[in-house]
Write a protein that holds these residues in place. Structure first.
Motif, PDB file in Angstrom:
ATOM      1  N   LYS A 169      57.122  12.834 -13.335  1.00  0.00           N
ATOM      2  CA  LYS A 169      56.999  11.792 -14.365  1.00  0.00           C
ATOM      3  C   LYS A 169      58.349  11.127 -14.625  1.00  0.00           C
ATOM      4  CE  LYS A 169      55.356  10.942 -19.065  1.00  0.00           C
ATOM      5  NZ  LYS A 169      56.555  10.142 -19.397  1.00  0.00           N
ATOM      6  N   ARG A 170      59.396  11.944 -14.717  1.00  0.00           N
ATOM      7  CA  ARG A 170      60.725  11.376 -14.929  1.00  0.00           C
ATOM      8  C   ARG A 170      61.161  10.563 -13.716  1.00  0.00           C
ATOM      9  NH1 ARG A 170      61.623  16.577 -17.212  1.00  0.00           N
ATOM     10  NH2 ARG A 170      62.590  17.256 -15.246  1.00  0.00           N
ATOM     11  N   ALA A 171      60.820  11.089 -12.522  1.00  0.00           N
ATOM     12  CA  ALA A 171      61.202  10.358 -11.312  1.00  0.00           C
ATOM     13  C   ALA A 171      60.494   9.017 -11.230  1.00  0.00           C
ATOM     14  CB  ALA A 171      60.884  11.203 -10.082  1.00  0.00           C
ATOM     15  N   ILE A 172      59.215   8.988 -11.628  1.00  0.00           N
ATOM     16  CA  ILE A 172      58.471   7.719 -11.593  1.00  0.00           C
ATOM     17  C   ILE A 172      59.059   6.727 -12.581  1.00  0.00           C
ATOM     18  CG2 ILE A 172      56.222   6.698 -12.161  1.00  0.00           C
ATOM     19  CD1 ILE A 172      54.930   9.196 -10.981  1.00  0.00           C
ATOM     20  N   ASP A 173      59.477   7.222 -13.757  1.00  0.00           N
ATOM     21  CA  ASP A 173      60.056   6.319 -14.745  1.00  0.00           C
ATOM     22  C   ASP A 173      61.355   5.694 -14.255  1.00  0.00           C
ATOM     23  OD1 ASP A 173      57.966   6.895 -16.421  1.00  0.00           O
ATOM     24  OD2 ASP A 173      59.042   8.466 -17.536  1.00  0.00           O
ATOM     25  N   ASP A 174      62.127   6.427 -13.457  1.00  0.00           N
ATOM     26  CA  ASP A 174      63.425   5.929 -12.997  1.00  0.00           C
ATOM     27  C   ASP A 174      63.382   5.348 -11.591  1.00  0.00           C
ATOM     28  OD1 ASP A 174      64.381   6.878 -15.408  1.00  0.00           O
ATOM     29  OD2 ASP A 174      65.026   8.820 -14.562  1.00  0.00           O
ATOM     30  N   ALA A 175      62.269   5.466 -10.881  1.00  0.00           N
ATOM     31  CA  ALA A 175      62.215   5.068  -9.477  1.00  0.00           C
ATOM     32  C   ALA A 175      62.040   3.563  -9.342  1.00  0.00           C
ATOM     33  CB  ALA A 175      61.056   5.786  -8.776  1.00  0.00           C
ATOM     34  N   PRO A 176      62.511   3.027  -8.209  1.00  0.00           N
ATOM     35  CA  PRO A 176      62.254   1.615  -7.928  1.00  0.00           C
ATOM     36  C   PRO A 176      60.752   1.357  -7.735  1.00  0.00           C
ATOM     37  CG  PRO A 176      63.672   2.628  -6.254  1.00  0.00           C
ATOM     38  CD  PRO A 176      63.304   3.688  -7.221  1.00  0.00           C
ATOM     39  N   GLN A 177      60.360   0.107  -7.913  1.00  0.00           N
ATOM     40  CA  GLN A 177      58.938  -0.219  -7.893  1.00  0.00           C
ATOM     41  C   GLN A 177      58.281   0.105  -6.564  1.00  0.00           C
ATOM     42  OE1 GLN A 177      57.460  -1.219 -10.647  1.00  0.00           O
ATOM     43  NE2 GLN A 177      55.459  -1.163  -9.643  1.00  0.00           N
ATOM     44  N   GLU A 178      59.023   0.000  -5.458  1.00  0.00           N
ATOM     45  CA  GLU A 178      58.402   0.202  -4.147  1.00  0.00           C
ATOM     46  C   GLU A 178      58.057   1.674  -3.869  1.00  0.00           C
ATOM     47  OE1 GLU A 178      62.907  -0.204  -3.682  1.00  0.00           O
ATOM     48  OE2 GLU A 178      61.254  -1.263  -4.693  1.00  0.00           O
ATOM     49  N   THR A 179      58.647   2.601  -4.613  1.00  0.00           N
ATOM     50  CA  THR A 179      58.352   4.020  -4.391  1.00  0.00           C
ATOM     51  C   THR A 179      57.447   4.614  -5.468  1.00  0.00           C
ATOM     52  OG1 THR A 179      60.328   4.711  -5.599  1.00  0.00           O
ATOM     53  CG2 THR A 179      60.556   4.369  -3.211  1.00  0.00           C
ATOM     54  N   VAL A 180      57.099   3.812  -6.470  1.00  0.00           N
ATOM     55  CA  VAL A 180      56.267   4.341  -7.568  1.00  0.00           C
ATOM     56  C   VAL A 180      54.886   4.750  -7.074  1.00  0.00           C
ATOM     57  CG1 VAL A 180      55.081   3.694  -9.712  1.00  0.00           C
ATOM     58  CG2 VAL A 180      57.498   3.109  -9.392  1.00  0.00           C
ATOM     59  N   ALA A 181      54.301   3.936  -6.194  1.00  0.00           N
ATOM     60  CA  ALA A 181      52.950   4.255  -5.699  1.00  0.00           C
ATOM     61  C   ALA A 181      52.943   5.577  -4.941  1.00  0.00           C
ATOM     62  CB  ALA A 181      52.448   3.124  -4.800  1.00  0.00           C
ATOM     63  N   GLU A 182      53.955   5.815  -4.118  1.00  0.00           N
ATOM     64  CA  GLU A 182      54.013   7.075  -3.378  1.00  0.00           C
ATOM     65  C   GLU A 182      54.197   8.260  -4.319  1.00  0.00           C
ATOM     66  OE1 GLU A 182      57.019   6.850  -0.434  1.00  0.00           O
ATOM     67  OE2 GLU A 182      56.084   5.178   0.658  1.00  0.00           O
ATOM     68  N   LEU A 183      55.045   8.093  -5.323  1.00  0.00           N
ATOM     69  CA  LEU A 183      55.243   9.187  -6.278  1.00  0.00           C
ATOM     70  C   LEU A 183      53.979   9.440  -7.100  1.00  0.00           C
ATOM     71  CD1 LEU A 183      58.862   8.395  -7.538  1.00  0.00           C
ATOM     72  CD2 LEU A 183      58.150  10.280  -6.056  1.00  0.00           C
ATOM     73  N   ASP A 184      53.226   8.383  -7.384  1.00  0.00           N
ATOM     74  CA  ASP A 184      51.954   8.558  -8.101  1.00  0.00           C
ATOM     75  C   ASP A 184      50.978   9.396  -7.278  1.00  0.00           C
ATOM     76  OD1 ASP A 184      52.315   7.409 -10.566  1.00  0.00           O
ATOM     77  OD2 ASP A 184      51.834   5.387  -9.881  1.00  0.00           O
ATOM     78  N   ASP A 185      50.952   9.146  -5.950  1.00  0.00           N
ATOM     79  CA  ASP A 185      50.077   9.948  -5.085  1.00  0.00           C
ATOM     80  C   ASP A 185      50.489  11.412  -5.096  1.00  0.00           C
ATOM     81  OD1 ASP A 185      48.635   7.705  -4.427  1.00  0.00           O
ATOM     82  OD2 ASP A 185      49.740   7.310  -2.562  1.00  0.00           O
ATOM     83  N   VAL A 186      51.806  11.647  -5.026  1.00  0.00           N
ATOM     84  CA  VAL A 186      52.291  13.028  -5.063  1.00  0.00           C
ATOM     85  C   VAL A 186      51.937  13.676  -6.400  1.00  0.00           C
ATOM     86  CG1 VAL A 186      54.343  14.494  -4.999  1.00  0.00           C
ATOM     87  CG2 VAL A 186      54.156  12.549  -3.439  1.00  0.00           C
ATOM     88  N   ASP A 188      49.401  12.939  -8.352  1.00  0.00           N
ATOM     89  CA  ASP A 188      47.958  13.205  -8.385  1.00  0.00           C
ATOM     90  C   ASP A 188      47.615  14.451  -7.575  1.00  0.00           C
ATOM     91  OD1 ASP A 188      47.580  11.002  -9.966  1.00  0.00           O
ATOM     92  OD2 ASP A 188      47.033   9.663  -8.299  1.00  0.00           O
ATOM     93  N   THR A 189      48.251  14.591  -6.414  1.00  0.00           N
ATOM     94  CA  THR A 189      48.010  15.786  -5.596  1.00  0.00           C
ATOM     95  C   THR A 189      48.473  17.045  -6.314  1.00  0.00           C
ATOM     96  OG1 THR A 189      48.277  14.490  -3.559  1.00  0.00           O
ATOM     97  CG2 THR A 189      48.476  16.888  -3.379  1.00  0.00           C
ATOM     98  N   THR A 190      49.637  16.958  -6.954  1.00  0.00           N
ATOM     99  CA  THR A 190      50.145  18.119  -7.694  1.00  0.00           C
ATOM    100  C   THR A 190      49.240  18.457  -8.865  1.00  0.00           C
ATOM    101  OG1 THR A 190      52.402  17.476  -7.091  1.00  0.00           O
ATOM    102  CG2 THR A 190      52.147  19.064  -8.880  1.00  0.00           C
TER     103      THR A 190
END
Length: 340
Positions: A169-186, A188-190
């Motif tokens: 969650k913290r990583a998604i808040d600080d991540a660039p927009q192009e990597t947010v979708a990939e982190l969201d998938d991770v 959801d899997t977690t």
């Protein structure tokens, strides 16, 4: 003065009087029977006026043949009374299965064979008691191991996955927009993995059973089945139950859990009936599906485990093909001193 207890040469209490009845070995009993028959035949020949010519006549041959036949028949009758139970004992020994207790050989006749049958029945009784005790210990140890594993899954793996979710969650808040979708998938899997770990922990240790009781635990169990598989569940539970020992509640819950697990894994069913009813004398759990039940349900590890759990609380389990297709599991559990 109380009744005395005899001991065999091996130091084993002879509570059935086997030592006294086996004082004369079976070999000598057979020899005495045969010797008595032969002596009787000789005595008849000596005392009877019958003689045998140098060249036996036809009539003499008939009389001797009849005497021989009578001697053989008498010998067979006497030996059958002594050795007959041994044949029945051999047949029963070939069919004994300690998983299904209660099989006994009827004690008939007299002599050493009867004592042997009595001793065999007593041995079965001891083996069944010892097996019941060892099975109960094994199942208690299994429950303890399940609780330990469930606790570790909840405390170690569950907390670790929760920490991973917070970090994501913290990583998604600080991540660039192009990597947010990939982190969201991770994430959801977690999250799905965490839910599966919790579900496994719940199956290993039914905490709701101790917290909420048997009825609510069964409601939760069948509700989870319907939610996960889409199978239509028709549940019929009483509004209340007699007071049950914790061990009895655990047996009923585990049998229901195993039966429903078999439905989801093997039956390919669309509908399941789950019914619990009874009174202060006993409870009956019935689980029936409309799946691909065979005419002779195989005794696998799951079904054998259900049988052993039922025997722990003096209950009985029956797994049979259901009329119209499918399989029916029926557990009957007596209640001693229960009250509503």
């Amino acid at each position: 003065m109380g009744a005395s207890t005899h001991f065999s040469r091996a130091g084993i209490p002879d509570t059935w009087g086997m030592g006294r009845e086996l004082s004369l070995p079976l070999f000598w009993r057979v020899c005495l029977i045969n010797g008595g028959v032969i002596a009787l035949g000789v005595l008849v020949l000596v005392l009877s006026p019958m003689t045998v010519s140098a060249r036996p006549l036809w009539s003499e041959g008939v009389i001797l043949s009849i005497g021989l036949l009578v001697s053989i028949s008498l010998n067979g009758v006497l030996l059958r009374s002594v050795l007959g139970p041994l044949d029945r004992l051999t047949a029963v020994m070939a069919t004994i299965d300690l998983r299904y207790p209660g099989r006994r050989l009827e004690e008939q006749g007299s002599g050493p064979a009867r004592s042997l049958v009595r001793g065999f029945n007593a041995m079965l009784e001891r083996l069944e008691v010892e097996r019941s005790v060892s099975t109960a210990r094994a199942l208690h140890a299994q429950e303890a191991e399940r609780q330990r594993i469930a606790q570790e899954l909840h405390d170690e793996v569950g907390q670790s996955l929760t920490a991973v979710l917070l970090g994501l969650k913290r990583a998604i808040d600080d991540a660039p927009q192009e990597t947010v979708a990939e982190l969201d998938d991770v994430r959801d899997t977690t999250r799905a993995t965490l839910e599966e770990v919790r579900r496994i922990s719940q199956r290993l240790r039914p905490g709701v059973l101790a917290d909420l009781g048997l009825l609510r635990s069964l409601y939760s169990l069948v509700g989870d089945l319907a939610a996960r598989t889409g199978i239509s569940v028709d549940r019929r539970f009483p509004p209340s139950l007699p007071e049950l020992p914790p061990e009895t509640e655990l047996v009923i819950y585990r049998v229901a859990q195993e039966a429903l697990t078999n439905v989801t894994r093997h039956a390919r069913a669309d509908n399941v009936d789950v019914e619990l009813n009874g009174d202060v004398r006993g409870l009956v759990l019935r689980i029936a599906d409309d799946g691909t039940g065979s005419e002779s349900a195989a005794i696998g590890a799951g079904i054998q485990g259900m049988h052993e759990r039922a025997q722990m609380v003096a209950g009985s389990l029956d797994v049979r093909p259901r009329d119209g297709g499918g399989t029916e599991v029926r557990l009957e559990v007596p209640i001693a001193g229960g009250r509503t």
